[in-house]
Scaffold this active site. Structure first.
Site, PDB file in Angstrom:
ATOM      1  N   ARG A 102      25.947  15.039   7.257  1.00  0.00           N
ATOM      2  CA  ARG A 102      26.267  14.446   5.952  1.00  0.00           C
ATOM      3  C   ARG A 102      26.250  15.579   4.937  1.00  0.00           C
ATOM      4  O   ARG A 102      25.214  16.231   4.757  1.00  0.00           O
ATOM      5  CB  ARG A 102      25.251  13.371   5.581  1.00  0.00           C
ATOM      6  CG  ARG A 102      25.290  13.035   4.088  1.00  0.00           C
ATOM      7  CD  ARG A 102      24.506  11.809   3.734  1.00  0.00           C
ATOM      8  NE  ARG A 102      25.152  10.622   4.257  1.00  0.00           N
ATOM      9  CZ  ARG A 102      24.855   9.390   3.854  1.00  0.00           C
ATOM     10  NH1 ARG A 102      23.940   9.188   2.927  1.00  0.00           N
ATOM     11  NH2 ARG A 102      25.478   8.357   4.383  1.00  0.00           N
ATOM     12  N   HIS A 129      33.882   8.425   4.800  1.00  0.00           N
ATOM     13  CA  HIS A 129      32.658   7.867   5.398  1.00  0.00           C
ATOM     14  C   HIS A 129      33.061   7.032   6.622  1.00  0.00           C
ATOM     15  O   HIS A 129      32.914   5.818   6.635  1.00  0.00           O
ATOM     16  CB  HIS A 129      31.928   7.018   4.353  1.00  0.00           C
ATOM     17  CG  HIS A 129      30.489   6.755   4.666  1.00  0.00           C
ATOM     18  ND1 HIS A 129      29.871   7.196   5.819  1.00  0.00           N
ATOM     19  CD2 HIS A 129      29.522   6.074   3.966  1.00  0.00           C
ATOM     20  CE1 HIS A 129      28.616   6.806   5.823  1.00  0.00           C
ATOM     21  NE2 HIS A 129      28.377   6.135   4.713  1.00  0.00           N
ATOM     22  N   GLN A 132      30.610   4.417   8.445  1.00  0.00           N
ATOM     23  CA  GLN A 132      30.411   3.223   7.625  1.00  0.00           C
ATOM     24  C   GLN A 132      31.559   2.242   7.829  1.00  0.00           C
ATOM     25  O   GLN A 132      31.343   1.037   8.038  1.00  0.00           O
ATOM     26  CB  GLN A 132      30.343   3.638   6.143  1.00  0.00           C
ATOM     27  CG  GLN A 132      30.233   2.472   5.189  1.00  0.00           C
ATOM     28  CD  GLN A 132      28.889   1.779   5.296  1.00  0.00           C
ATOM     29  OE1 GLN A 132      27.858   2.425   5.216  1.00  0.00           O
ATOM     30  NE2 GLN A 132      28.885   0.476   5.473  1.00  0.00           N
ATOM     31  N   ASP A 224      31.655  -0.483  -4.045  1.00  0.00           N
ATOM     32  CA  ASP A 224      30.674   0.576  -3.803  1.00  0.00           C
ATOM     33  C   ASP A 224      30.179   1.063  -5.164  1.00  0.00           C
ATOM     34  O   ASP A 224      30.762   0.717  -6.214  1.00  0.00           O
ATOM     35  CB  ASP A 224      31.332   1.729  -3.005  1.00  0.00           C
ATOM     36  CG  ASP A 224      30.352   2.841  -2.650  1.00  0.00           C
ATOM     37  OD1 ASP A 224      29.128   2.616  -2.701  1.00  0.00           O
ATOM     38  OD2 ASP A 224      30.817   3.956  -2.306  1.00  0.00           O
ATOM     39  N   CYS A 264      28.643  -0.987   1.126  1.00  0.00           N
ATOM     40  CA  CYS A 264      28.024  -0.053   2.083  1.00  0.00           C
ATOM     41  C   CYS A 264      26.544   0.155   1.814  1.00  0.00           C
ATOM     42  O   CYS A 264      25.805   0.537   2.713  1.00  0.00           O
ATOM     43  CB  CYS A 264      28.769   1.280   2.056  1.00  0.00           C
ATOM     44  SG  CYS A 264      28.761   2.056   0.428  1.00  0.00           S
ATOM     45  N   ARG A 292      25.627  -0.676  11.440  1.00  0.00           N
ATOM     46  CA  ARG A 292      25.693   0.793  11.529  1.00  0.00           C
ATOM     47  C   ARG A 292      25.026   1.248  12.831  1.00  0.00           C
ATOM     48  O   ARG A 292      25.519   2.147  13.512  1.00  0.00           O
ATOM     49  CB  ARG A 292      24.953   1.438  10.334  1.00  0.00           C
ATOM     50  CG  ARG A 292      25.541   1.175   8.965  1.00  0.00           C
ATOM     51  CD  ARG A 292      26.841   1.913   8.759  1.00  0.00           C
ATOM     52  NE  ARG A 292      26.749   3.369   8.926  1.00  0.00           N
ATOM     53  CZ  ARG A 292      26.297   4.234   8.023  1.00  0.00           C
ATOM     54  NH1 ARG A 292      25.908   3.804   6.843  1.00  0.00           N
ATOM     55  NH2 ARG A 292      26.258   5.534   8.275  1.00  0.00           N
TER      56      ARG A 292
HETATM   57  N1   CP Z   1      25.708   3.326   3.517  1.00  0.00           N
HETATM   58  C1   CP Z   1      25.070   4.492   3.737  1.00  0.00           C
HETATM   59  O1   CP Z   1      25.618   5.463   4.279  1.00  0.00           O
HETATM   60  O2   CP Z   1      23.768   4.485   3.345  1.00  0.00           O
HETATM   61  P1   CP Z   1      22.785   5.732   3.265  1.00  0.00           P
HETATM   62  O3   CP Z   1      23.259   6.612   2.149  1.00  0.00           O
HETATM   63  O4   CP Z   1      21.442   5.130   2.999  1.00  0.00           O
HETATM   64  O5   CP Z   1      22.830   6.480   4.576  1.00  0.00           O
HETATM   65  N1  NVA Z   2      30.082   6.518  -2.283  1.00  0.00           N
HETATM   66  C1  NVA Z   2      28.663   6.634  -2.014  1.00  0.00           C
HETATM   67  C2  NVA Z   2      28.356   6.088  -0.663  1.00  0.00           C
HETATM   68  C3  NVA Z   2      26.897   6.119  -0.279  1.00  0.00           C
HETATM   69  C4  NVA Z   2      26.651   5.625   1.107  1.00  0.00           C
HETATM   70  C5  NVA Z   2      28.237   8.082  -2.141  1.00  0.00           C
HETATM   71  O1  NVA Z   2      28.977   8.959  -1.682  1.00  0.00           O
HETATM   72  O2  NVA Z   2      27.171   8.339  -2.697  1.00  0.00           O
END
Ligand code: CP
Ligand code: NVA
Length: 309
Positions: A102, A129, A132, A224, A264, A292
């Protein structure tokens, strides 16, 4: 399937295969059936951004599959002090069987895959993502019994989640309408990739600034956060721009009567969604979060060669 960098790289058949595996793995968990498909395998999880769901679901998933997961916070590994992605990829390839990362730049995830000799999974970048959205599509499939022909409305920021939803819906034949304010639209390259897949799958893509137009007759309503990780300094400005895109009872009532609500998570009640929607009877956000785990286990089994179940 060698890596999971972008949903655009997957075929509709591979997505179906992930869902079939996820269904079986979910059943095993519910029935308490052991399934050590990845015994002796290790997953390295590199995080340069925060996480609750991604970290826990990958780590627990690996444990349930009989393997081991290492949490590699960028602040604690040399990557965070300037060691190159090339050297990191070379070294990790000698120790572990798969990397989940990530981070900010999609190109870093692609470089890791290019330079290493092990599968790489994109656990979120500024651009996408994919894990997700596979879990989201699986949740819709569970709740509605199909994907093709359904309509998903995404209302809000044209961010990583919206980009991967475009990819995912176009691949699987779902119609998608995205409503975002001017200047906050989805990525143009992803839009054109989705349009080319949509021609094959029969999916209809609508991009608009009008949330009411997007949500009309939708089977699934998705939003989101307005402030993604790394955008904290823009919070005040973003809240002003996005307020008309809030998913509340008035907007949600334009969707189909049996529409479900997805997010998400993490969610910010009172901003992108109101409490009565996310905590209401049409919300499936916690099933979505649970999935997930099951979907990512299926991805790991496919990538690390755990064989058929
Ligand atoms: N939806 C998601 O990826 O959550 P986190 O940021 O908690 O991993
Ligand atoms: N769009 C959000 C998703 C978090 C899971 C971010 O990138 O922070």
């Amino acid at each position: 399937m060698k890596h999971l960098l972008s949903l655009y790289d997957l075929s509709a058949g591979e997505i179906e295969e992930i869902f079939r595996l996820a269904e079986k793995l979910k059943k095993y968990v519910k029935e308490g059936v052991q399934h050590p498909m990845l015994k002796g395998k290790t997953l390295g999880m590199i995080f340069t951004k925060s996480s609750t769901r991604t970290r826990v679901s990958f780590e627990v998933g690996m444990y349930q599959l009989g393997g081991y997961a290492l949490f590699l916070s960028a602040g604690d590994i040399q990557l965070g002090r300037g060691e190159t992605v090339y050297d990191t990829a070379q070294v990790l390839s000698r120790y572990i069987d798969c990397i989940m990362i990530r981070t900010f730049k999609q190109s870093d995830v692609e470089d890791l895959a290019r330079y290493g000799r092990i599968p790489v999974i994109n656990g979120l970048t500024d651009l996408m993502h994919p894990c997700q959205i596979l879990a989201d599509l699986f949740t819709i499939y569970e709740q509605k019994g199909a994907l093709k022909g359904l309509k998903l409305a995404y209302v809000g920021d044209g961010n990583n989640v919206a980009n991967s939803l475009l990819h995912g819906c176009a691949k699987t034949g779902m119609d998608i309408a995205v409503a975002s304010p001017r200047g906050f639209e989805c990525d143009p390259k992803i839009i054109s990739e989705a349009r080319s897949d949509a021609e094959l799958s029969g999916s209809r893509i609508v991009l608009t600034q009008d949330p009411e137009e997007a949500i009309k007759e939708a089977d699934v309503v998705y939003t989101d956060t307005w402030v993604s990780m790394g955008q904290e300094a823009e919070k005040e400005e973003r809240i002003k721009v996005f307020m008309p895109y809030q998913v509340n009872s008035r907007l949600f009532s334009l969707a189909k009567k049996d529409a479900i609500f997805l997010h998400c998570l993490p969610a910010y009640r009172g901003y992108e969604v109101t409490k009565e929607i996310i905590d209401g009877p049409r919300s499936a956000v916690f099933d979505e979060a649970e999935n997930r785990l099951h979907v990512q286990k299926a991805i790991m089994v496919m990538l690390m060669g755990g064989g058929r179940i």
